[in-house]
Design a protein around this motif. Structure first.
Motif, mmCIF file in Angstrom:
data_model
loop_
_atom_site.group_PDB
_atom_site.id
_atom_site.type_symbol
_atom_site.label_atom_id
_atom_site.label_comp_id
_atom_site.label_asym_id
_atom_site.label_seq_id
_atom_site.Cartn_x
_atom_site.Cartn_y
_atom_site.Cartn_z
ATOM 1 N N VAL A 79 -30.514 62.987 37.604
ATOM 2 C CA VAL A 79 -29.760 63.272 39.005
ATOM 3 C C VAL A 79 -29.978 65.063 39.221
ATOM 4 O O VAL A 79 -30.463 65.252 40.359
ATOM 5 N N LYS A 80 -29.952 65.672 38.032
ATOM 6 C CA LYS A 80 -30.102 67.075 38.232
ATOM 7 C C LYS A 80 -31.704 67.436 38.614
ATOM 8 O O LYS A 80 -31.715 68.258 39.566
ATOM 9 N N ALA A 81 -32.610 66.556 38.023
ATOM 10 C CA ALA A 81 -34.042 66.960 38.505
ATOM 11 C C ALA A 81 -34.360 66.509 39.640
ATOM 12 O O ALA A 81 -34.864 67.011 40.635
ATOM 13 N N TRP A 82 -33.525 65.398 40.173
ATOM 14 C CA TRP A 82 -33.899 64.650 41.584
ATOM 15 C C TRP A 82 -33.412 65.880 42.615
ATOM 16 O O TRP A 82 -34.060 65.956 43.687
ATOM 17 N N ILE A 83 -32.329 66.170 42.583
ATOM 18 C CA ILE A 83 -31.586 67.318 43.392
ATOM 19 C C ILE A 83 -32.473 68.540 43.388
ATOM 20 O O ILE A 83 -32.807 69.200 44.510
ATOM 21 N N GLU A 84 -33.102 69.056 42.416
ATOM 22 C CA GLU A 84 -33.971 70.149 42.471
ATOM 23 C C GLU A 84 -35.316 69.909 43.212
ATOM 24 O O GLU A 84 -35.932 70.615 43.440
ATOM 25 N N ARG A 85 -35.706 68.612 42.967
ATOM 26 C CA ARG A 85 -36.896 68.234 43.823
ATOM 27 C C ARG A 85 -36.690 67.817 45.414
ATOM 28 O O ARG A 85 -37.614 67.800 46.126
#
Length: 95
Positions: A79-85
């Protein structure tokens, strides 16, 4: 094959990705006051690689945005990586 749908299973504290009546993925969360902490995301190994996890997280975050004022705490690395993208979702973390 039906298009998967995402539903918020509040009793289990997870967003479930459902296809043909089967849960094929989940995004678990914990509610803590005015925060929703996403703690774990998983997709059944047979369904990986088809964008299912991304669909699940997008739908979960859209639901949080539309139906609450909670801020998102992405403890789950996916989820953290998805939001960053996806910069248009970063405001949910800063709410």
């Amino acid at each position: 094959m039906a298009t998967p749908e995402v539903r918020n299973d509040t009793d289990q504290q997870q967003y479930s990705l459902v296809e043909d009546g089967q849960v094929i993925g989940l995004a678990a969360y914990e509610i803590d006051g005015d925060q929703i902490r996403f703690t774990h995301t998983e997709v059944d190994p047979a369904h990986r690689g088809g964008g299912h996890a991304s669909m699940l997280v997008r739908s979960a975050l859209d639901d949080v945005r539309a139906n609450s004022d909670r801020s998102v705490v992405p403890q789950c690395s996916y989820v953290k990586a998805w939001i960053e993208r996806h910069p248009d979702y970063q405001e949910l973390v800063a709410r």
